[in-house]
Write a protein that holds these residues in place. Structure first.
Motif, PDB file in Angstrom:
ATOM      1  N   ILE A 258      71.621  96.625  58.369  1.00 52.14           N
ATOM      2  CA  ILE A 258      71.713  98.201  58.745  1.00 52.14           C
ATOM      3  C   ILE A 258      70.516  98.029  58.146  1.00 52.14           C
ATOM      4  O   ILE A 258      69.440  99.044  58.504  1.00 52.14           O
ATOM      5  CB  ILE A 258      72.490  98.115  58.482  1.00 52.14           C
ATOM      6  CG1 ILE A 258      73.485  98.187  58.895  1.00 52.14           C
ATOM      7  CG2 ILE A 258      71.944 100.527  58.585  1.00 52.14           C
ATOM      8  CD1 ILE A 258      74.959  98.957  58.564  1.00 52.14           C
ATOM      9  N   ARG A 259      69.510  98.080  56.909  1.00 56.97           N
ATOM     10  CA  ARG A 259      68.548  98.149  56.423  1.00 56.97           C
ATOM     11  C   ARG A 259      66.886  98.185  56.690  1.00 56.97           C
ATOM     12  O   ARG A 259      66.014  98.696  56.882  1.00 56.97           O
ATOM     13  CB  ARG A 259      68.360  98.136  55.045  1.00 56.97           C
ATOM     14  CG  ARG A 259      67.594  99.038  53.841  1.00 56.97           C
ATOM     15  CD  ARG A 259      67.694  98.234  52.386  1.00 56.97           C
ATOM     16  NE  ARG A 259      66.203  99.014  51.551  1.00 56.97           N
ATOM     17  CZ  ARG A 259      65.477  97.824  50.888  1.00 56.97           C
ATOM     18  NH1 ARG A 259      65.679  96.416  51.865  1.00 56.97           N
ATOM     19  NH2 ARG A 259      64.547  98.192  50.524  1.00 56.97           N
TER      20      ARG A 259
ATOM     21  N   THR B 235      80.067  93.102  53.485  1.00 48.59           N
ATOM     22  CA  THR B 235      79.316  94.285  53.124  1.00 48.59           C
ATOM     23  C   THR B 235      77.946  94.291  52.708  1.00 48.59           C
ATOM     24  O   THR B 235      77.597  95.421  53.079  1.00 48.59           O
ATOM     25  CB  THR B 235      80.392  95.344  52.009  1.00 48.59           C
ATOM     26  OG1 THR B 235      82.089  95.046  52.694  1.00 48.59           O
ATOM     27  CG2 THR B 235      79.678  96.114  52.403  1.00 48.59           C
ATOM     28  N   GLY B 236      77.935  93.251  52.571  1.00 46.21           N
ATOM     29  CA  GLY B 236      76.690  93.601  51.147  1.00 46.21           C
ATOM     30  C   GLY B 236      75.333  92.726  52.875  1.00 46.21           C
ATOM     31  O   GLY B 236      73.938  93.201  53.017  1.00 46.21           O
ATOM     32  N   TRP B 237      75.605  91.521  52.926  1.00 47.44           N
ATOM     33  CA  TRP B 237      74.805  90.843  54.787  1.00 47.44           C
ATOM     34  C   TRP B 237      74.724  92.673  55.512  1.00 47.44           C
ATOM     35  O   TRP B 237      73.980  92.387  56.085  1.00 47.44           O
ATOM     36  CB  TRP B 237      75.484  90.039  54.356  1.00 47.44           C
ATOM     37  CG  TRP B 237      75.678  89.030  54.491  1.00 47.44           C
ATOM     38  CD1 TRP B 237      76.232  87.786  53.786  1.00 47.44           C
ATOM     39  CD2 TRP B 237      73.724  88.137  54.573  1.00 47.44           C
ATOM     40  NE1 TRP B 237      75.575  86.765  53.262  1.00 47.44           N
ATOM     41  CE2 TRP B 237      74.435  86.755  53.502  1.00 47.44           C
ATOM     42  CE3 TRP B 237      72.807  88.858  54.687  1.00 47.44           C
ATOM     43  CZ2 TRP B 237      73.344  85.903  53.203  1.00 47.44           C
ATOM     44  CZ3 TRP B 237      72.024  87.048  54.296  1.00 47.44           C
ATOM     45  CH2 TRP B 237      71.909  86.217  53.900  1.00 47.44           C
ATOM     46  N   LEU B 238      76.167  92.617  56.247  1.00 47.44           N
ATOM     47  CA  LEU B 238      75.739  94.178  57.182  1.00 47.44           C
ATOM     48  C   LEU B 238      75.098  95.115  56.280  1.00 47.44           C
ATOM     49  O   LEU B 238      74.292  95.799  57.239  1.00 47.44           O
ATOM     50  CB  LEU B 238      77.310  95.002  57.544  1.00 47.44           C
ATOM     51  CG  LEU B 238      78.238  94.119  58.156  1.00 47.44           C
ATOM     52  CD1 LEU B 238      79.359  94.462  57.897  1.00 47.44           C
ATOM     53  CD2 LEU B 238      77.440  94.084  59.715  1.00 47.44           C
ATOM     54  N   TRP B 239      74.995  95.019  54.395  1.00 46.73           N
ATOM     55  CA  TRP B 239      74.271  96.630  54.598  1.00 46.73           C
ATOM     56  C   TRP B 239      72.696  95.961  54.397  1.00 46.73           C
ATOM     57  O   TRP B 239      71.821  96.584  55.003  1.00 46.73           O
ATOM     58  CB  TRP B 239      74.382  97.173  53.430  1.00 46.73           C
ATOM     59  CG  TRP B 239      73.033  97.275  52.164  1.00 46.73           C
ATOM     60  CD1 TRP B 239      72.386  97.052  51.261  1.00 46.73           C
ATOM     61  CD2 TRP B 239      72.516  98.824  52.529  1.00 46.73           C
ATOM     62  NE1 TRP B 239      71.575  98.030  51.041  1.00 46.73           N
ATOM     63  CE2 TRP B 239      71.542  99.137  51.725  1.00 46.73           C
ATOM     64  CE3 TRP B 239      73.365 100.196  53.510  1.00 46.73           C
ATOM     65  CZ2 TRP B 239      70.946 100.300  51.383  1.00 46.73           C
ATOM     66  CZ3 TRP B 239      72.644 101.001  53.681  1.00 46.73           C
ATOM     67  CH2 TRP B 239      71.466 100.931  52.618  1.00 46.73           C
ATOM     68  N   ARG B 240      72.270  94.947  54.541  1.00 51.82           N
ATOM     69  CA  ARG B 240      71.039  94.177  53.953  1.00 51.82           C
ATOM     70  C   ARG B 240      70.286  94.200  56.370  1.00 51.82           C
ATOM     71  O   ARG B 240      68.843  94.865  55.969  1.00 51.82           O
ATOM     72  CB  ARG B 240      70.818  92.860  53.550  1.00 51.82           C
ATOM     73  CG  ARG B 240      70.751  92.832  52.556  1.00 51.82           C
ATOM     74  CD  ARG B 240      71.042  91.930  52.131  1.00 51.82           C
ATOM     75  NE  ARG B 240      71.174  91.347  50.913  1.00 51.82           N
ATOM     76  CZ  ARG B 240      71.601  90.396  50.144  1.00 51.82           C
ATOM     77  NH1 ARG B 240      70.944  88.988  50.688  1.00 51.82           N
ATOM     78  NH2 ARG B 240      72.329  89.546  48.927  1.00 51.82           N
TER      79      ARG B 240
END
Length: 475
Positions: free
Chosen positions: A46-47, A39-44
């Motif tokens: 997308i951001r 989830t952390g990697w996906l958030w980075r």
């Protein structure tokens, strides 16, 4: 403890102490579930994709248009699009080179250096130099907010970690300069947690500067901004004399004469017209004596020099008495010319002369001129080798200061004020082969600026003295 008796004597036999019990506390290791890492990697990701059009709008637009051309017209449409674009850039470059450089070349260079120089080396350089912060076994680094390029330097905008101060960067300018392969580094504070690191890509002041041209019209002489050299940014260095006093400090051979003669050269039209005068004091009889025809007053012996200073004080006080209640600012004219007292080797009169009375009179006259002369058109332009207080305790009466090559690091703050060396004004590290290079601290400006004064030759001085001498300036 054991006791034993032999031949009526009692002996005490010590025993070894009981070893202390060692208690070890182990911190439990809790593995982070993989879903949280994912989830952390996906958030980075997308951001980064959302912010990409705002950070690099031109690049994103170019890619989007190229993809649209390919999808709509195929490879032929894409080739035509890029051919037209290349031709347009070529015409722009040839027809308007300065505009092309500012809007295209420097922006491309800034993007390249942001990722290849600063982003790539950011963490190791800051960690090794001690600018990385740790809290609860996590490492926090200042963030790069942007990189812009000028014709000669990179400006890296940095967001500080909460709880840190710009002084930590100011104390490590040498480490940052070497870490990113720059000749020097200068720190500029923009606001809370916001600062700029300026890294020159090349030394624009490495080549000597010929004497600057003298304006033909006296009306073109701006006594509040005389061109005397070039700044590190390539812009003219303009020295303000009207309304201030200037102290120039440097070791022998550092280029103090370049500063003095460049300022005099810029005033030649006004000297010839009579709206400006130079009163020169030259204890060495070497630096200023060559251009005596330019000076309204000249002295080299100590007693004559002190008398000249006291005459300047009397003239200043007479003018102030005439202005009292009638005029608040000085406007140069033939009746009330702007008077510059050029004082070379001021320490000879204030500290080194054996006659105590000479030293006292000289110091009193200089103090009076520098404290009262600004508003009535009197300026003191002094040169000095040793900036210590016991040599000249009037440093604070000179609003503008110039630090040429100095002997010691501590002398930088003596000349330019506390914290100047932390801001990158390493005057003690100036190359001896670069005479005239200096750091300037102007009144009201907290950041020293690196400059180089033009070199005025003896031939230039001869040409300067020709017209004023014919007009009787030196009589």
């Amino acid at each position: 403890m054991l006791r034993s008796s032999k031949a009526g004597a009692t002996q005490v036999q010590p025993t070894a102490p009981v070893p202390a019990q060692t208690i070890r506390f182990t911190t439990p290791v809790v593995e982070t579930p993989g879903i949280f890492l994912l989830t952390g990697w996906l958030w980075r990701i997308i951001r980064a994709l959302v912010l990409l059009p705002f950070q690099f709008p031109v690049s994103v637009a170019a890619v989007a248009v190229s993809v649209g051309a390919y999808l709509g017209f195929g490879w032929l449409g894409l080739a035509v699009l890029w051919t037209v674009l290349d031709l347009g850039l070529l015409v722009w470059w040839r027809r308007w080179p300065h505009s092309f450089k500012a809007h295209v070349a420097l922006r491309v260079l800034a993007t390249w250096r942001r990722f290849w120089i600063y982003r790539r080396h950011w963490q190791p350089v800051l960690v090794v130099s001690g600018l990385a912060e740790s809290y609860l076994e996590r490492q926090y680094l200042p963030q790069i907010r942007g990189v812009t390029c000028s014709a000669w330097a990179d400006r890296v905008r940095v967001k500080l970690v909460a709880g840190t101060s710009p002084s930590e960067f100011e104390n490590r300018v040498a480490e940052l300069a070497h870490g990113f392969g720059a000749p020097s580094c200068r720190v500029e504070v923009r606001g809370p947690r916001d600062l700029i690191l300026e890294f020159p890509r090349r030394d624009t002041l490495a080549d000597p500067i010929d004497a600057l041209s003298v304006p033909d019209d006296p009306q073109d002489v701006d006594l509040s901004g005389l061109p005397v050299g070039i700044g590190q940014d390539g812009e003219p260095w303009k020295l303000r004399l009207h309304g201030t006093h200037v102290l120039t400090v440097g070791v022998t051979g550092a280029g103090k004469g370049s500063v003095l003669w460049s300022a005099i050269r810029a005033m030649v039209p006004a000297i010839g017209k009579g709206t400006a005068e130079v009163w020169a004091i030259d204890p060495k009889r070497m630096e200023l004596s060559y251009g005596r025809a330019l000076f309204a007053r000249y002295a080299d012996a100590a007693d004559e020099a002190v008398s000249l200073l006291e005459e300047a004080v009397s003239a200043m006080q007479e003018r102030a008495e005439r202005y009292a209640g009638r005029q608040r600012t000085h406007v140069p004219s033939v009746r009330d010319p702007f008077v510059v007292v050029v004082l070379d080797e001021v320490a000879f009169l204030t500290a080194y002369h054996p006659d105590r009375d000479i030293r006292r009179r000289a110091e009193n006259a200089i103090a009076t001129l520098t404290s009262q002369g600004r508003s009535v058109g009197f300026c003191v332009l002094a040169a000095l080798q040793d900036p210590r207080k016991e040599v000249l305790n009037l440093r604070n009466l000179f609003p503008d200061k110039i630090a040429l090559r100095l002997d010691e690091a501590s002398q930088v703050d003596m000349v330019l004020g506390d914290g100047a060396r932390d801001c990158g004004a390493n005057a003690h590290l100036i190359d001896p082969d670069l005479p005239g290079v200096a750091f300037v601290k102007l009144e009201g400006s907290p950041v020293p600026v690196r400059v180089r004064a033009a070199f005025v030759t003896d031939t230039d001085i001869d040409h300067m003295a020709a017209e004023p001498a014919a007009a009787g300036v030196g009589d």
